[in-house]
Design an enzyme around this catalytic site. Structure first.
Site, mmCIF file in Angstrom:
data_model
loop_
_atom_site.group_PDB
_atom_site.id
_atom_site.type_symbol
_atom_site.label_atom_id
_atom_site.label_comp_id
_atom_site.label_asym_id
_atom_site.label_seq_id
_atom_site.Cartn_x
_atom_site.Cartn_y
_atom_site.Cartn_z
ATOM 1 N N GLY A 28 0.828 -1.204 0.000
ATOM 2 C CA GLY A 28 0.000 0.000 0.000
ATOM 3 C C GLY A 28 0.856 1.245 0.000
ATOM 4 O O GLY A 28 2.073 1.192 -0.197
ATOM 5 N N THR A 29 0.205 2.385 0.244
ATOM 6 C CA THR A 29 0.899 3.664 0.209
ATOM 7 C C THR A 29 2.004 3.733 1.249
ATOM 8 O O THR A 29 3.092 4.259 0.991
ATOM 9 C CB THR A 29 -0.096 4.813 0.449
ATOM 10 O OG1 THR A 29 -1.140 4.726 -0.527
ATOM 11 C CG2 THR A 29 0.586 6.162 0.330
ATOM 12 N N VAL A 32 4.593 -2.368 3.060
ATOM 13 C CA VAL A 32 4.535 -3.644 2.365
ATOM 14 C C VAL A 32 4.156 -4.707 3.381
ATOM 15 O O VAL A 32 4.638 -4.696 4.521
ATOM 16 C CB VAL A 32 5.902 -3.985 1.736
ATOM 17 C CG1 VAL A 32 5.833 -5.309 0.988
ATOM 18 C CG2 VAL A 32 6.351 -2.871 0.799
ATOM 19 N N ASP A 146 -12.120 3.570 5.584
ATOM 20 C CA ASP A 146 -11.575 3.031 4.342
ATOM 21 C C ASP A 146 -11.985 1.581 4.154
ATOM 22 O O ASP A 146 -11.162 0.720 3.820
ATOM 23 C CB ASP A 146 -10.048 3.157 4.311
ATOM 24 C CG ASP A 146 -9.475 2.955 2.906
ATOM 25 O OD1 ASP A 146 -10.228 3.127 1.923
ATOM 26 O OD2 ASP A 146 -8.281 2.629 2.785
#
Length: 324
Positions: A28-29, A32, A146
């Site tokens: 993701g942003t 890992v 989210d």
């Protein structure tokens, strides 16, 4: 100022040596995720390496407040429908490792790999567990912000758990202003799409409604490629909201009187429901007006979920995934 005690953040980087990294499980942003194995217990874990240099407002030394906020939220969450944080390990100055319990698949992968339509008893089992996790979060005044299939994990026994709390925030009553630029577009609540900065737990419920619809159809129900396209995709199916259907909506920052006026369609034209009860339940959580949208606790009290039992998923999808 947010702080984490020395007991919470271990300074012993050698603790990483007890884990064997097996493969990358996702990225993701801010980090890992690896599937790893504990050399001592033999158990699998999910090892999330958080790249601190990707966080905003980071000082030249130390841990950024955004990373600390996520860790502080996670370490106090203990529920069967929320992925458990097992340990926190400091790596070098640029990384922290979060050690989570390991679950085989995320919901998105499972939907993609499943050859057949998901049976209603499995959908009900998943939805009930997710609402139990959501009710727990909201009772502790935490918004996930989210929710999407990629942030929901499942195992072979039928358990399903909320994960990835990078955008989560604590909320207070009365609700204060937050940024509306949260939640992946396809699962973003209408109040967020129309620019509201005063929102509450209902944004998570809308996301879960979209996820439930996706479990039934195996595809997302609103698939906009921009914010305005997302709004129009939603309006074309659910109708363009107005003051009679959603009091106050026309005063939201991004509402426009020039919006096309679509009438609501029968949801059965877009979703092949298993039963009328399933449709009625989805309509109660896919509700424009946050004041009328079911809360997580209200959803759990409905007859639709009241007598739901744990149901195991199709194992063939897990076998296919493990071979990749």
């Amino acid at each position: 100022m947010l702080t984490v005690s020395s007991d919470t953040l271990s300074q012993n980087a050698n603790k990483l040596d007890k884990f064997i990294k097996l493969r990358k499980a996702g990225e993701g942003t801010y980090g890992v995720v690896y599937k790893a194995k504990d050399k001592i217990t033999g158990k699998f874990v999910a090892l999330k390496k958080m790249k601190l240099d990707r966080y905003e407002n980071r000082d030249s030394e130390g841990i950024p407040s955004t990373a600390i906020r996520e860790i502080c939220l996670l370490k106090d969450l203990h529920h069967s429908s929320i992925v458990e944080l097992l340990d926190i390990i400091c790596g070098d100055q640029k990384s922290i490792y979060l050690i989570f319990e390991y679950l085989e698949l995320d919901l998105k992968n499972y939907l993609d790999l499943s050859k057949e339509r998901l049976p209603e008893d499995l959908i009900k089992s998943y939805v009930k567990q997710l609402f139990e996790g959501l009710a727990y979060l909201h009772s502790h005044r935490i918004l996930h912000r989210d929710l999407k299939p990629q942030n929901i994990l499942i195992d072979k026994e039928g358990h399903i758990k909320l994960a990835d709390f990078g955008l989560s925030r604590c909320f207070m009553v009365p609700i204060r202003a937050y940024t509306h630029e949260v939640v992946t577009l396809w699962y973003r609540a209408p109040e967020l799409l129309l620019g509201s900065k005063m929102y509450g737990p209902g944004v998570d419920v809308w996301s879960l409604a979209c996820i439930m619809a996706e479990m039934i159809t195996k595809k997302a129900i609103f698939t906009g490629d921009s914010e305005i396209d997302q709004v129009y995709k939603m309006f074309k199916i659910c109708g363009t909201p107005n003051e009679s259907t959603w009091p106050g909506c026309t005063s939201l920052p991004d509402y426009r009187s020039s919006f096309p006026k679509w009438e609501p369609q029968d949801l059965s034209d877009h979703i092949d429901f298993h039963t009328p009860q399933q449709k009625d339940f989805l309509l109660s959580i896919l509700e424009y007006n946050p004041a009328k949208r079911f809360t997580a606790r209200e959803a759990l009290k409905t007859d639709y979920l009241k007598h739901t039992k744990l149901t195991s998923p199709e194992l063939q999808s897990f076998e296919g995934f493990s071979q990749n």
